[in-house]
Design an enzyme around this catalytic site. Structure first.
Site, PDB file in Angstrom:
ATOM      1  N   GLU A 184       0.866  -1.175   0.000  1.00 12.81           N
ATOM      2  CA  GLU A 184       0.000   0.000   0.000  1.00 12.81           C
ATOM      3  C   GLU A 184       0.903   1.225   0.000  1.00 12.81           C
ATOM      4  O   GLU A 184       1.410   1.653   1.039  1.00 12.81           O
ATOM      5  CB  GLU A 184      -0.915   0.011   1.238  1.00 12.81           C
ATOM      6  N   CYS A 228      -2.482   8.852   2.503  1.00 15.12           N
ATOM      7  CA  CYS A 228      -2.043   8.411   1.178  1.00 15.12           C
ATOM      8  C   CYS A 228      -3.035   8.774   0.076  1.00 15.12           C
ATOM      9  O   CYS A 228      -2.650   8.887  -1.089  1.00 15.12           O
ATOM     10  CB  CYS A 228      -1.767   6.910   1.173  1.00 15.12           C
TER      11      CYS A 228
END
Length: 233
Positions: free
Chosen positions: A175, A209
């Site tokens: 990720e 993110c």
């Protein structure tokens, strides 16, 4: 663990990031509890055999997919969501019947210490371990053979993790952060869109993110936004 130590978790994150406790309540505690409840609710369906179609040759046979645990997972968390990004993958690992080694980020040291203290109190010490430390400890962990590696962080370290995993043919989940566009449609309400964009960008001081980095839109929206800004000056 989440319910009984909510205040301690919020305090640790506030010390590490300066984040207000209300954000931690929503984006860590509530999110984790919802994911745990989702796993408990659906575990029976996720683990039951999945029967598949078969040809005439196999008419007398029972054909199905039976899922089994992979084994031991290595979960490497990130500093910007120091509790959430360790516990969320752990929920999936437990639901799938795996053991796990947790490596919280050393940058958020208060959260890492809290995880190291809490996990042994609530989970089987033979099945779940926490390793604290920095680059040296992470490097040593990556030398070991795991059955799954889940890493959250940047592209540079992601390449290192993937290279280490390749030596053992270990499957990985990466990720990684990146550039996140936002598309504003022609029929969007510009005031609502602007408010939501600013909120999403400022969440966790911008350290998320999926925080929006730039906007994609038509010339029409560009002109409308330009006039809207001029009208407020």
């Amino acid at each position: 663990m989440i319910r009984e130590n909510a205040d301690e978790i919020a305090d640790a994150i506030q010390k590490d990031l300066g984040r207000c406790k209300s954000e931690t309540a929503v984006f860590d505690l509530d999110l984790l509890e919802a994911d745990i409840n989702e796993a408990i609710k659906n575990l029976h369906y996720w683990t039951k055999p999945e029967y598949v179609t078969k040809s005439l040759m196999y008419t007398v046979m029972s054909c199905y997919v039976h899922r089994e645990p992979l084994g031991v997972a290595l979960i490497i968390g990130a500093w910007n969501y120091p509790i959430q990004l360790v516990v969320l993958p752990l929920i999936g690992a437990i639901a799938a019947g795996n053991c796990a080694v947790l490596k919280p980020s050393e940058i958020s040291k208060n959260s890492a210490e809290l995880i190291a203290n809490l996990i042994p109190k609530y989970l089987d010490n033979e099945c779940f371990k926490v390793v604290c430390g920095g680059v040296d400890e992470t490097t040593e962990l990556l030398e070991q053979k795991f059955d799954k590696i889940f890493y959250t962080g940047n592209n540079t370290v992601g390449k290192i993790v993937m290279t280490a995993a390749a030596k053992h043919l270990t499957p990985v989940v990466l990720e990684l952060g990146g550039k996140c566009p936002v598309y504003v449609a022609d029929d969007a309400d510009l005031k609502i869109s602007a408010n939501r964009l600013v909120w999403a960008k400022m969440l966790n001081c911008g350290q998320t993110c999926v925080a929006p980095d730039f906007i994609l839109c038509s010339d029409k929206i560009q002109v409308s936004a330009f006039h809207a800004v001029l009208g407020t000056v």
